[in-house]
Motif scaffolding. Structure first.
Motif, PDB file in Angstrom:
ATOM      1  N   THR B 190       0.826  -1.209   0.000  1.00 19.81           N
ATOM      2  CA  THR B 190       0.000   0.000   0.000  1.00 19.81           C
ATOM      3  C   THR B 190       0.861   1.261   0.000  1.00 19.81           C
ATOM      4  O   THR B 190       0.536   2.247  -0.655  1.00 19.81           O
ATOM      5  N   ALA B 191       1.981   1.217   0.750  1.00 22.40           N
ATOM      6  CA  ALA B 191       2.865   2.388   0.825  1.00 22.40           C
ATOM      7  C   ALA B 191       3.356   2.776  -0.563  1.00 22.40           C
ATOM      8  O   ALA B 191       3.366   3.955  -0.924  1.00 22.40           O
ATOM      9  N   PRO B 238     -10.099  10.452  -4.798  1.00 22.48           N
ATOM     10  CA  PRO B 238     -10.711   9.408  -5.635  1.00 22.48           C
ATOM     11  C   PRO B 238      -9.784   8.206  -5.799  1.00 22.48           C
ATOM     12  O   PRO B 238     -10.221   7.056  -5.659  1.00 22.48           O
ATOM     13  N   ALA B 239      -8.504   8.455  -6.042  1.00 22.83           N
ATOM     14  CA  ALA B 239      -7.556   7.356  -6.208  1.00 22.83           C
ATOM     15  C   ALA B 239      -7.383   6.587  -4.895  1.00 22.83           C
ATOM     16  O   ALA B 239      -7.261   5.357  -4.889  1.00 22.83           O
ATOM     17  N   LEU B 243      -8.071   2.738  -3.912  1.00 23.07           N
ATOM     18  CA  LEU B 243      -7.041   1.910  -3.281  1.00 23.07           C
ATOM     19  C   LEU B 243      -7.594   1.241  -2.028  1.00 23.07           C
ATOM     20  O   LEU B 243      -7.363   0.062  -1.773  1.00 23.07           O
ATOM     21  N   LEU B 244      -8.371   2.016  -1.232  1.00 24.62           N
ATOM     22  CA  LEU B 244      -8.925   1.486   0.013  1.00 24.62           C
ATOM     23  C   LEU B 244      -9.902   0.347  -0.268  1.00 24.62           C
ATOM     24  O   LEU B 244      -9.855  -0.702   0.390  1.00 24.62           O
ATOM     25  N   ILE B 245     -10.764   0.553  -1.251  1.00 23.87           N
ATOM     26  CA  ILE B 245     -11.734  -0.488  -1.584  1.00 23.87           C
ATOM     27  C   ILE B 245     -11.013  -1.716  -2.143  1.00 23.87           C
ATOM     28  O   ILE B 245     -11.327  -2.864  -1.799  1.00 23.87           O
ATOM     29  N   GLY B 246     -10.006  -1.460  -2.958  1.00 24.44           N
ATOM     30  CA  GLY B 246      -9.187  -2.565  -3.474  1.00 24.44           C
ATOM     31  C   GLY B 246      -8.523  -3.316  -2.349  1.00 24.44           C
ATOM     32  O   GLY B 246      -8.482  -4.549  -2.329  1.00 24.44           O
ATOM     33  N   LEU B 293     -20.523   1.317   1.958  1.00 18.23           N
ATOM     34  CA  LEU B 293     -20.306   2.290   3.032  1.00 18.23           C
ATOM     35  C   LEU B 293     -19.073   3.142   2.735  1.00 18.23           C
ATOM     36  O   LEU B 293     -19.084   4.358   2.919  1.00 18.23           O
ATOM     37  N   LEU B 294     -18.006   2.498   2.247  1.00 18.69           N
ATOM     38  CA  LEU B 294     -16.787   3.251   1.941  1.00 18.69           C
ATOM     39  C   LEU B 294     -17.038   4.256   0.819  1.00 18.69           C
ATOM     40  O   LEU B 294     -16.532   5.380   0.859  1.00 18.69           O
TER      41      LEU B 294
END
Lengths: 260, 339
Positions: B190-191, B238-239, B243-246, B293-294
């Motif tokens: 993720t980083a 947005p990106a 990333l969070l949903i991914g 929710l996200l």
């Protein structure tokens, strides 16, 4: 220049200032004094180094040689024997609070309201109490002819209004010196007059100002000294009545003939 | 020198065209069919192809809904029974906190990496670039297995002076349990991605903003937090939401190293009772709920950072949804494009 004004200590002293970007020599040895309360207008063709000179005064550009002195303090450096050590960011930041700057593109913060734009620096840097800063901001807005617009966002305003907010924002820090970098060049012609008249009022209050502009009318009417730059050098300077009417330098004459 | 009021000479009058051209208007030509054309009704272009494909898709959608409801083998009753089962709830909680922790730590690292990449120091810039290059090149599943099996490479890990004395030593196999391996692997991954997102956002903010803030005497940290970052956010969110949903769904790969997340909890159950499809549906529905929710959260965060950019007032989420999904009562005017 003459004995009559000699005793006044200059607020800004620039000596031997040189700056190049890569192989492009932008300033090649500038010497200039600006006395307190004086309005100095920098004229010259584009690329002559006017904006770079202005940006060196509050260390947005680092000079390659020479120095700028503001009220007896070298800008951006600490003298030590035969060396000048670059100051830490924090010390430079403190020096910048004494100099207000107005940009061609206004550079207001679009995510902050007009009031927050003006109040931000006094509260964060000068530690002025919020209430007092707000009162002062409203006063400044009235002074630039924008009373009642404190809750607007920059993008809801015309260019001329934004530039006047930018002037109020700079004044909120109570600077000793104001720098104007082509403040009217990005404006529609009918909005130029409002900004110039705010600047003129400011000059009338005795503010020391250095103005880069192409508005010859402003130079003629408001400036105490007109400085003409070409090729990174001062080719002519003096009171507007003489420099604008009877320029001695060939380049200055050609430039004035073209813009007048 | 007088300084009273700006003289009119400051504002120069624009050049006017010669006066005569303004005065005489040339007479207009007239043709017989002008009146008929003026009275004619305007008929928009018909697009039968669009209508036909819309009908085909609606039929396919109806078939899907029909089979979901009528095919007994979906066993919706079983889905209902297991939906809030204790072990599945535990898996859900693990998925949630793993996602949250990885996102938070990954972004802290990512902001640091972005700052390194944008700094003037060539070594820091190169190191940041190298890290992003390496991590982005390795599939997250491979990374996960690598951290899980770290003990075979380094049987014990020590804390101490580089090339010198060691203070603390632990057995790697004890330290790198499944959960820690999952956390470390996903965080590093993720980083790398968030560093690029943050860097892009910061680059999108005009340099004049930084200069103006510096000219006002604001300190570097203040300029970043108060001026640059808030303006970078509209480009970052947005990106980052993506990333969070991914990441939420990517955490399901930890099931391969037996970490009891949402998917693994479901797998444990269907390995015993062979109700594979209904239990996979349980996990799927939970993932859909969390993602929804996200998405709603992302909308509100985006709206917060859009201050000063739109001249229209704020719109609540449901109205935005209605404007984007045309079956929710859009007007005749909006549908005109289809007719």
């Amino acid at each position: 220049m003459t004995a009559a004004v000699a005793p006044v200590v200059p607020l800004v002293r620039i000596r031997g200032l040189r700056k190049s970007f890569g192989t492009n020599l932008v300033l090649s040895g500038i010497d200039l004094d600006v006395r307190p309360g004086e309005v100095t207008v920098l004229l010259g063709p584009s690329g002559s180094g006017k904006s770079t000179l202005l940006r060196c005064i509050n260390h947005l550009e680092k000079p390659d040689a020479g120095f700028v002195e503001l009220a007896g303090e070298i800008v951006g450096y600490r003298p030590d024997g035969n060396r000048l050590h670059e100051l830490h960011t924090r010390a430079i930041t403190r020096q910048r609070t004494r100099v207000g700057m107005v940009f061609q593109q206004f550079n207001l913060f679009p995510h902050l309201s007009v009031l927050d734009n003006i109040v931000e620096a006094p509260v964060a840097v000068r530690r002025v109490p919020k209430k007092q800063a707000v009162a002062r901001a409203l006063e400044l807005l009235e002074r630039v002819g924008l009373a009642g617009r404190e809750d607007s966002y920059p993008r809801q305003m015309s260019g001329g209004q934004q530039q006047r907010v930018a002037i109020a924002r700079a004044l909120a820090m109570e600077p000793e010196l104001m720098l104007f970098d082509e403040p009217t060049s990005a404006l529609d012609p009918e909005l130029v007059g409002d900004v110039l008249s705010v600047m003129k009022d400011l000059a009338d209050t005795g503010m020391t100002m250095i103005v880069v502009t192409h508005e010859i009318g402003f130079a003629r009417e408001v400036a105490d000294t007109v400085v003409f730059l070409d090729g990174g050098q001062i080719v002519e300077s003096g009171p507007p009545a003489r420099v604008l009417a009877h320029p001695r330098n060939e380049r200055a004459r050609a430039f004035l003939a073209a813009v007048l | 020198m007088t300084r009273s009021g700006i003289s009119p000479s400051l504002i120069e009058a624009p050049d006017r065209p010669p006066a005569e051209s303004l005065e005489s208007t040339p007479s207009l030509t007239h043709r017989e069919d002008d009146e008929a054309l003026l009275a004619a009704k305007l008929v928009p272009l018909r697009r039968p192809g669009q209508w036909a494909s819309a009908v085909v898709l609606l039929v396919l959608l109806a078939m899907l809904v029909h089979t979901l409801l009528t095919n007994k083998r979906f066993q919706w009753g079983v889905v209902g029974d297991y939906f809030t089962r204790g072990s599945i709830m535990h898996g859900l909680v693990l998925t949630l906190w793993l996602t949250g922790a990885v996102m938070a730590c990954g972004y802290l690292l990512g902001i640091g990496l972005a700052a390194m990449r944008l700094s003037g120091n060539p070594i820091l810039r190169t190191l940041s670039f190298g890290y992003v290059w390496l991590i982005r090149s390795v599939p997250p599943l491979v990374q996960l297995l690598f951290w899980y099996e770290l003990a075979s490479l380094y049987p014990q890990l020590s804390l101490g002076i580089p090339f010198g004395h060691e203070f603390v030593t632990v057995k790697t196999a004890h330290l790198f349990t499944g959960v820690l391996a999952a956390f470390v692997g996903l965080t590093l991954d993720t980083a790398a991605f968030s560093a690029e997102i943050v860097r892009g956002g910061i680059l999108a903010v005009e340099h004049g903003q930084t200069e103006a803030a510096q000219a006002l005497g604001l300190g570097r940290g203040r300029v970043f937090r108060r001026i640059v970052l808030p303006q970078a956010m509209p480009a970052i969110i947005p990106a980052s939401g993506n990333l969070l949903i991914g990441l939420l769904k990517a955490t399901s790969i930890v099931s391969v190293i037996a970490v009891a997340d949402l998917l693994y909890s479901v797998q444990l159950i269907y390995n015993q009772n062979y109700l594979i499809m209904p239990l996979l549906l349980v996990a799927t529905i939970w993932y859909i709920i969390l993602t929804t929710l996200l998405s709603i959260g992302q909308y509100y965060v985006e709206r917060h950072y859009a201050r000063g950019t739109n001249r229209r007032g704020d719109r609540p989420f449901w109205r935005l949804a209605r404007a984007n999904v045309s079956v929710f009562g859009r007007t005749r005017n909006d549908l005109a494009g289809l007719s």
